[in-house]
Design an enzyme around this catalytic site. Structure first.
Site, PDB file in Angstrom:
ATOM      1  N   ARG A 275      15.506  19.826   6.456  1.00 54.96           N
ATOM      2  CA  ARG A 275      16.464  20.685   5.768  1.00 54.96           C
ATOM      3  C   ARG A 275      17.120  19.957   4.610  1.00 54.96           C
ATOM      4  O   ARG A 275      17.920  20.568   3.888  1.00 54.96           O
ATOM      5  CB  ARG A 275      17.543  21.143   6.746  1.00 54.96           C
ATOM      6  CG  ARG A 275      17.320  22.540   7.354  1.00 54.96           C
ATOM      7  CD  ARG A 275      18.461  22.795   8.305  1.00 54.96           C
ATOM      8  NE  ARG A 275      18.747  24.174   8.586  1.00 54.96           N
ATOM      9  CZ  ARG A 275      18.327  24.831   9.661  1.00 54.96           C
ATOM     10  NH1 ARG A 275      17.504  24.264  10.510  1.00 54.96           N
ATOM     11  NH2 ARG A 275      18.730  26.072   9.885  1.00 54.96           N
TER      12      ARG A 275
ATOM     13  N   ARG B 192      20.871  40.195  15.188  1.00 53.53           N
ATOM     14  CA  ARG B 192      20.452  39.218  16.195  1.00 53.53           C
ATOM     15  C   ARG B 192      21.665  38.749  17.004  1.00 53.53           C
ATOM     16  O   ARG B 192      21.566  38.517  18.200  1.00 53.53           O
ATOM     17  CB  ARG B 192      19.774  38.035  15.503  1.00 53.53           C
ATOM     18  CG  ARG B 192      19.147  37.048  16.460  1.00 53.53           C
ATOM     19  CD  ARG B 192      18.276  36.033  15.749  1.00 53.53           C
ATOM     20  NE  ARG B 192      19.051  34.926  15.215  1.00 53.53           N
ATOM     21  CZ  ARG B 192      18.537  33.916  14.512  1.00 53.53           C
ATOM     22  NH1 ARG B 192      17.250  33.903  14.226  1.00 53.53           N
ATOM     23  NH2 ARG B 192      19.292  32.949  14.064  1.00 53.53           N
TER      24      ARG B 192
ATOM     25  N   ARG C 177      24.332  33.547  20.195  1.00 50.05           N
ATOM     26  CA  ARG C 177      24.620  32.419  19.302  1.00 50.05           C
ATOM     27  C   ARG C 177      25.901  32.678  18.516  1.00 50.05           C
ATOM     28  O   ARG C 177      25.995  33.661  17.773  1.00 50.05           O
ATOM     29  CB  ARG C 177      23.459  32.219  18.318  1.00 50.05           C
ATOM     30  CG  ARG C 177      22.268  31.541  18.933  1.00 50.05           C
ATOM     31  CD  ARG C 177      21.123  31.398  17.945  1.00 50.05           C
ATOM     32  NE  ARG C 177      21.481  30.704  16.704  1.00 50.05           N
ATOM     33  CZ  ARG C 177      20.582  30.300  15.817  1.00 50.05           C
ATOM     34  NH1 ARG C 177      19.299  30.493  16.029  1.00 50.05           N
ATOM     35  NH2 ARG C 177      20.976  29.689  14.711  1.00 50.05           N
TER      36      ARG C 177
ATOM     37  N   ARG D  53      25.831  29.571   6.206  1.00 43.22           N
ATOM     38  CA  ARG D  53      24.497  28.998   6.493  1.00 43.22           C
ATOM     39  C   ARG D  53      23.540  29.287   5.342  1.00 43.22           C
ATOM     40  O   ARG D  53      22.725  28.430   4.974  1.00 43.22           O
ATOM     41  CB  ARG D  53      23.950  29.590   7.802  1.00 43.22           C
ATOM     42  CG  ARG D  53      24.666  29.042   9.028  1.00 43.22           C
ATOM     43  CD  ARG D  53      24.477  29.912  10.251  1.00 43.22           C
ATOM     44  NE  ARG D  53      23.111  30.004  10.697  1.00 43.22           N
ATOM     45  CZ  ARG D  53      22.649  30.981  11.491  1.00 43.22           C
ATOM     46  NH1 ARG D  53      23.457  31.944  11.917  1.00 43.22           N
ATOM     47  NH2 ARG D  53      21.397  30.986  11.872  1.00 43.22           N
TER      48      ARG D  53
HETATM   49  P1  AMP Z   1      18.440  27.091  13.315  1.00 42.23           P
HETATM   50  O1  AMP Z   1      18.190  27.399  14.742  1.00 42.23           O
HETATM   51  O2  AMP Z   1      17.268  26.450  12.626  1.00 42.23           O
HETATM   52  O3  AMP Z   1      18.981  28.280  12.564  1.00 42.23           O
HETATM   53  O4  AMP Z   1      19.585  25.986  13.284  1.00 42.23           O
HETATM   54  C1  AMP Z   1      20.890  26.257  13.773  1.00 42.23           C
HETATM   55  C2  AMP Z   1      21.847  25.191  13.298  1.00 42.23           C
HETATM   56  O5  AMP Z   1      21.441  23.911  13.810  1.00 42.23           O
HETATM   57  C3  AMP Z   1      21.925  24.989  11.785  1.00 42.23           C
HETATM   58  O6  AMP Z   1      22.798  25.907  11.167  1.00 42.23           O
HETATM   59  C4  AMP Z   1      22.431  23.547  11.698  1.00 42.23           C
HETATM   60  O7  AMP Z   1      23.814  23.486  11.982  1.00 42.23           O
HETATM   61  C5  AMP Z   1      21.706  22.891  12.850  1.00 42.23           C
HETATM   62  N1  AMP Z   1      20.401  22.335  12.414  1.00 42.23           N
HETATM   63  C6  AMP Z   1      19.167  22.749  12.801  1.00 42.23           C
HETATM   64  N2  AMP Z   1      18.209  22.028  12.190  1.00 42.23           N
HETATM   65  C7  AMP Z   1      18.852  21.125  11.403  1.00 42.23           C
HETATM   66  C8  AMP Z   1      18.418  20.130  10.496  1.00 42.23           C
HETATM   67  N3  AMP Z   1      17.103  19.906  10.269  1.00 42.23           N
HETATM   68  N4  AMP Z   1      19.374  19.386   9.861  1.00 42.23           N
HETATM   69  C9  AMP Z   1      20.676  19.600  10.079  1.00 42.23           C
HETATM   70  N5  AMP Z   1      21.154  20.552  10.882  1.00 42.23           N
HETATM   71  C10 AMP Z   1      20.261  21.314  11.554  1.00 42.23           C
END
Ligand code: AMP
Length: 190
Positions: free
Chosen positions: A89, A128, A134, A146
């Site tokens: 990311r 969702r 969540r 986000r």
């Molecule tokens: P996601 O399930 O991919 O939408 O991730 C949910 C949350 O987890 C994100 O909004 C970040 O806070 C954290 N997160 C997930 N992947 C990463 C990453 N590669 N780097 C930093 N934070 C992450």
């Protein structure tokens, strides 16, 4: 080895497509978001650290995320390949991933990206949030943060992989099956 980065903004459908693609191509799916949520649920040290960032829609710091990702890769020494979902990311994460895979004498084969308009994302995530449990899907302000973080810190990775001729973008709006077909066409062309 086929190693895919499944890319796109929050709500683009990465998790849904990863579930299908991992079966179709026999790949290990690593979702950094899922690993963080698992740790939050199990009240681990990593979970309590990550929670404060996730609840605000911010990124968990690179060092923490990279260490966790590296451990997840090491848990699967016999993998045929990986689907990285939600990682990298940041550019720092992409650089470390490159080194980490090089050590294993492999590399990222492609970034396959789901392209979806922002307002569609907000609506999908709010929907969702009604069932996902969540906290970061339940609050429109967190959702918009986000998406903002995605544009400020993550979107640059499109260029990172474009420079290596590895970027494959597909339209992320349509039925799950149609979108899988679009991604598969990109993967099969590798
Ligand atoms: P996601 O399930 O991919 O939408 O991730 C949910 C949350 O987890 C994100 O909004 C970040 O806070 C954290 N997160 C997930 N992947 C990463 C990453 N590669 N780097 C930093 N934070 C992450």
């Amino acid at each position: 080895m086929t190693n895919l980065v499944l890319f796109g903004p929050p709500g683009a459908g990465k998790g849904t497509q990863a579930e299908v693609l991992k079966e179709k191509y026999n790949l290990v799916h690593i979702s950094t978001g899922d690993v963080f949520r698992f740790n939050i649920k199990n009240a681990t040290e990593l979970g309590s650290l990550a929670k404060s960032y996730i609840d605000k829609g911010q990124l968990v710091p690179d060092e923490v995320t990279i260490n966790m990702l590296s451990a997840e890769v090491d848990k699967n020494p016999d993998a045929n390949g990986f689907i990285f979902d939600g990682f990298p990311r940041t550019e720092a994460q992409a650089e470390v991933l490159e080194v980490l895979l090089k050590d294993k004498e492999t590399e990222i084969s492609a970034m396959v990206a789901l392209e979806v308009d922002d307002e569609v994302l907000v609506q999908r995530l709010l929907n969702r949030g009604k069932t996902s449990g969540r906290a970061d899907d339940a609050d429109e302000e967190v959702i918009r943060n986000r998406i903002k973080v995605y544009y400020n810190e993550t979107a640059i990775l499109k260029e990172y992989y474009q420079k290596q001729n590895k970027y494959h973008g597909v339209d992320g709006v349509g039925s799950v099956g149609d979108i899988t077909d679009r991604l598969s066409a990109a993967i099969d062309s590798l």
